[in-house]
Motif scaffolding. Structure first.
Motif, PDB file in Angstrom:
ATOM      1  N   GLN A   1      -6.697   7.162   5.271  1.00 65.63           N
ATOM      2  CA  GLN A   1      -6.340   6.959   4.075  1.00 65.63           C
ATOM      3  C   GLN A   1      -5.960   8.484   3.467  1.00 65.63           C
ATOM      4  OE1 GLN A   1      -3.235   5.144   2.535  1.00 65.63           O
ATOM      5  NE2 GLN A   1      -3.146   7.394   2.243  1.00 65.63           N
ATOM      6  N   ALA A   2      -6.462   9.411   3.537  1.00 70.31           N
ATOM      7  CA  ALA A   2      -7.431  10.823   3.135  1.00 70.31           C
ATOM      8  C   ALA A   2      -6.260  12.089   4.897  1.00 70.31           C
ATOM      9  CB  ALA A   2      -8.007  10.897   3.036  1.00 70.31           C
ATOM     10  N   GLU A   3      -7.141  10.960   5.526  1.00 71.47           N
ATOM     11  CA  GLU A   3      -6.170  12.203   6.463  1.00 71.47           C
ATOM     12  C   GLU A   3      -4.532  12.131   6.625  1.00 71.47           C
ATOM     13  OE1 GLU A   3      -7.717  15.132   8.776  1.00 71.47           O
ATOM     14  OE2 GLU A   3      -9.596  14.053   7.436  1.00 71.47           O
TER      15      GLU A   3
ATOM     16  N   GLU B   1      -0.381   6.800 -26.171  1.00 71.37           N
ATOM     17  CA  GLU B   1      -1.372   8.310 -25.807  1.00 71.37           C
ATOM     18  C   GLU B   1      -2.061   9.015 -24.894  1.00 71.37           C
ATOM     19  OE1 GLU B   1       1.450  10.940 -26.916  1.00 71.37           O
ATOM     20  OE2 GLU B   1       2.179   9.188 -27.280  1.00 71.37           O
ATOM     21  N   LYS B   2      -2.663   7.253 -24.171  1.00 74.45           N
ATOM     22  CA  LYS B   2      -3.910   7.634 -23.541  1.00 74.45           C
ATOM     23  C   LYS B   2      -4.082   8.842 -21.831  1.00 74.45           C
ATOM     24  CE  LYS B   2      -5.025   2.453 -24.486  1.00 74.45           C
ATOM     25  NZ  LYS B   2      -4.150   2.104 -24.308  1.00 74.45           N
ATOM     26  N   LYS B   3      -5.087   9.470 -22.023  1.00 71.67           N
ATOM     27  CA  LYS B   3      -4.702  11.105 -21.136  1.00 71.67           C
ATOM     28  C   LYS B   3      -5.227   9.811 -19.570  1.00 71.67           C
ATOM     29  CE  LYS B   3      -5.858  14.687 -19.794  1.00 71.67           C
ATOM     30  NZ  LYS B   3      -6.705  16.305 -20.120  1.00 71.67           N
ATOM     31  N   TYR B   4      -4.288   9.461 -19.398  1.00 69.65           N
ATOM     32  CA  TYR B   4      -4.540   8.585 -17.588  1.00 69.65           C
ATOM     33  C   TYR B   4      -4.151   9.227 -16.005  1.00 69.65           C
ATOM     34  CZ  TYR B   4      -0.611   6.302 -17.046  1.00 69.65           C
ATOM     35  OH  TYR B   4       0.044   5.452 -17.114  1.00 69.65           O
ATOM     36  N   ALA B   5      -4.904   8.920 -15.145  1.00 72.03           N
ATOM     37  CA  ALA B   5      -3.804   9.291 -13.481  1.00 72.03           C
ATOM     38  C   ALA B   5      -4.376   8.230 -12.775  1.00 72.03           C
ATOM     39  CB  ALA B   5      -3.901  10.790 -13.247  1.00 72.03           C
ATOM     40  N   LEU B   6      -3.404   8.111 -11.692  1.00 72.34           N
ATOM     41  CA  LEU B   6      -4.179   6.549 -10.900  1.00 72.34           C
ATOM     42  C   LEU B   6      -4.664   7.640  -9.401  1.00 72.34           C
ATOM     43  CD1 LEU B   6      -2.390   4.308 -12.049  1.00 72.34           C
ATOM     44  CD2 LEU B   6      -1.388   3.419  -9.710  1.00 72.34           C
ATOM     45  N   SER B   7      -5.228   7.274  -9.048  1.00 71.25           N
ATOM     46  CA  SER B   7      -6.227   7.664  -8.053  1.00 71.25           C
ATOM     47  C   SER B   7      -6.346   6.687  -6.913  1.00 71.25           C
ATOM     48  CB  SER B   7      -7.502   8.588  -8.277  1.00 71.25           C
ATOM     49  OG  SER B   7      -7.535   9.266  -6.922  1.00 71.25           O
ATOM     50  N   PHE B   8      -7.016   8.117  -6.436  1.00 67.08           N
ATOM     51  CA  PHE B   8      -7.911   6.102  -4.791  1.00 67.08           C
ATOM     52  C   PHE B   8      -6.543   5.774  -4.051  1.00 67.08           C
ATOM     53  CE2 PHE B   8     -11.068   7.536  -8.056  1.00 67.08           C
ATOM     54  CZ  PHE B   8     -12.224   7.661  -7.170  1.00 67.08           C
ATOM     55  N   PHE B   9      -7.469   4.692  -3.436  1.00 68.87           N
ATOM     56  CA  PHE B   9      -5.669   3.573  -2.891  1.00 68.87           C
ATOM     57  C   PHE B   9      -4.633   3.683  -3.850  1.00 68.87           C
ATOM     58  CE2 PHE B   9      -8.966   3.093  -0.451  1.00 68.87           C
ATOM     59  CZ  PHE B   9      -9.297   3.505   0.746  1.00 68.87           C
ATOM     60  N   SER B  10      -4.789   3.637  -5.175  1.00 67.54           N
ATOM     61  CA  SER B  10      -3.519   3.022  -5.981  1.00 67.54           C
ATOM     62  C   SER B  10      -2.808   4.649  -5.722  1.00 67.54           C
ATOM     63  CB  SER B  10      -3.888   2.048  -6.972  1.00 67.54           C
ATOM     64  OG  SER B  10      -4.820   3.217  -8.148  1.00 67.54           O
ATOM     65  N   GLY B  11      -3.232   5.513  -5.877  1.00 64.44           N
ATOM     66  CA  GLY B  11      -2.789   6.866  -6.196  1.00 64.44           C
ATOM     67  C   GLY B  11      -2.026   7.368  -5.038  1.00 64.44           C
ATOM     68  N   ALA B  12      -2.737   6.872  -3.867  1.00 62.03           N
ATOM     69  CA  ALA B  12      -2.113   6.686  -2.542  1.00 62.03           C
ATOM     70  C   ALA B  12      -1.520   6.257  -1.784  1.00 62.03           C
ATOM     71  CB  ALA B  12      -2.941   6.762  -1.501  1.00 62.03           C
ATOM     72  N   ASP B  13      -1.275   5.207  -2.598  1.00 60.15           N
ATOM     73  CA  ASP B  13      -0.046   4.348  -2.115  1.00 60.15           C
ATOM     74  C   ASP B  13       1.215   4.442  -2.715  1.00 60.15           C
ATOM     75  OD1 ASP B  13       0.743   1.678  -1.166  1.00 60.15           O
ATOM     76  OD2 ASP B  13       1.383   0.922  -3.414  1.00 60.15           O
ATOM     77  N   LEU B  14       1.548   5.275  -3.628  1.00 58.91           N
ATOM     78  CA  LEU B  14       2.560   5.663  -4.419  1.00 58.91           C
ATOM     79  C   LEU B  14       2.917   7.313  -3.492  1.00 58.91           C
ATOM     80  CD1 LEU B  14       1.515   5.188  -8.262  1.00 58.91           C
ATOM     81  CD2 LEU B  14       3.576   3.736  -6.308  1.00 58.91           C
TER      82      LEU B  14
ATOM     83  N   ASP C   1     -14.424   9.885   0.672  1.00 58.94           N
ATOM     84  CA  ASP C   1     -15.408   9.512   0.657  1.00 58.94           C
ATOM     85  C   ASP C   1     -15.612   7.569   0.877  1.00 58.94           C
ATOM     86  OD1 ASP C   1     -18.386   9.937   1.051  1.00 58.94           O
ATOM     87  OD2 ASP C   1     -19.029   9.906  -0.844  1.00 58.94           O
ATOM     88  N   ASN C   2     -14.652   7.313   0.946  1.00 55.90           N
ATOM     89  CA  ASN C   2     -14.709   5.890   0.477  1.00 55.90           C
ATOM     90  C   ASN C   2     -14.803   5.457   2.137  1.00 55.90           C
ATOM     91  OD1 ASN C   2     -13.246   3.315   0.268  1.00 55.90           O
ATOM     92  ND2 ASN C   2     -12.948   4.039  -2.143  1.00 55.90           N
ATOM     93  N   PRO C   3     -15.591   4.354   1.959  1.00 62.16           N
ATOM     94  CA  PRO C   3     -15.832   3.935   2.762  1.00 62.16           C
ATOM     95  C   PRO C   3     -15.308   2.152   3.543  1.00 62.16           C
ATOM     96  CG  PRO C   3     -17.510   2.512   0.879  1.00 62.16           C
ATOM     97  CD  PRO C   3     -16.139   4.170   0.879  1.00 62.16           C
TER      98      PRO C   3
END
Length: 152
Positions: A141-143, A42-55, A133-135
């Motif tokens: 990846q953002a673009e 029941e934990k609240k979570y969501a992927l982001s950054f590169f692992s979210g973008a990969d999906l 903002d990730n170096p």
């Protein structure tokens, strides 16, 4: 919308001080991701950054760490225990981010991954802001995400 997004990304707060870096003994990115799903309960979570973008909009190859937002520091401790994670200063393969508010969970999308099943990922706007903002090739990846999913 273009001007607003460009202005926002220049002042968006980073979560570096609220990033918790761990090492999982699971072998490989997909095994760690499968463990996250199995232990989510029941934990609240969501992927982001590169692992979210990969999906959502794959672009960068060789993703090696799972990066997700968790509800708060107490939840981060639960994740640490449930997944058997070890705290590390560098070389981690799982990063938990504690946001300053629940806004990062607004518009969370569910992505169906053939490898592990349904997994929550932050909204595409949140994903863009986190990546920009990730170096480590974050701007690229953002673009790519902006071109493929945001389309403005």
């Amino acid at each position: 919308a273009v001007g607003l997004l460009d202005a926002w990304k220049m002042v968006y707060p980073t979560y570096q001080k609220q990033k918790l870096t761990y090492f999982s003994y699971e072998q490989g990115y997909m095994a760690i991701l499968a463990s996250v799903l199995a232990k989510a309960n029941e934990k609240k979570y969501a992927l982001s950054f590169f692992s979210g973008a990969d999906l959502v909009a794959p672009f960068i190859r060789g993703i090696t760490k799972v990066q997700l937002y968790v509800k708060d520091f107490a939840d981060a401790e639960r994740w640490k225990g449930d997944l058997g994670l070890e705290v590390v200063a560098s070389g981690g393969n799982i990063e938990l981010y504690v946001p300053y508010d629940d806004g990062v969970f607004y518009g969370t999308q569910t992505i169906d991954s053939a490898a592990v099943g349904n997994i929550p990922v932050v909204s595409n706007i949140q994903l863009y802001m986190d990546l920009f903002d990730n170096p480590s090739r974050g701007v690229e990846q953002a673009e790519h995400l902006r071109e493929i999913k945001l389309k403005f």
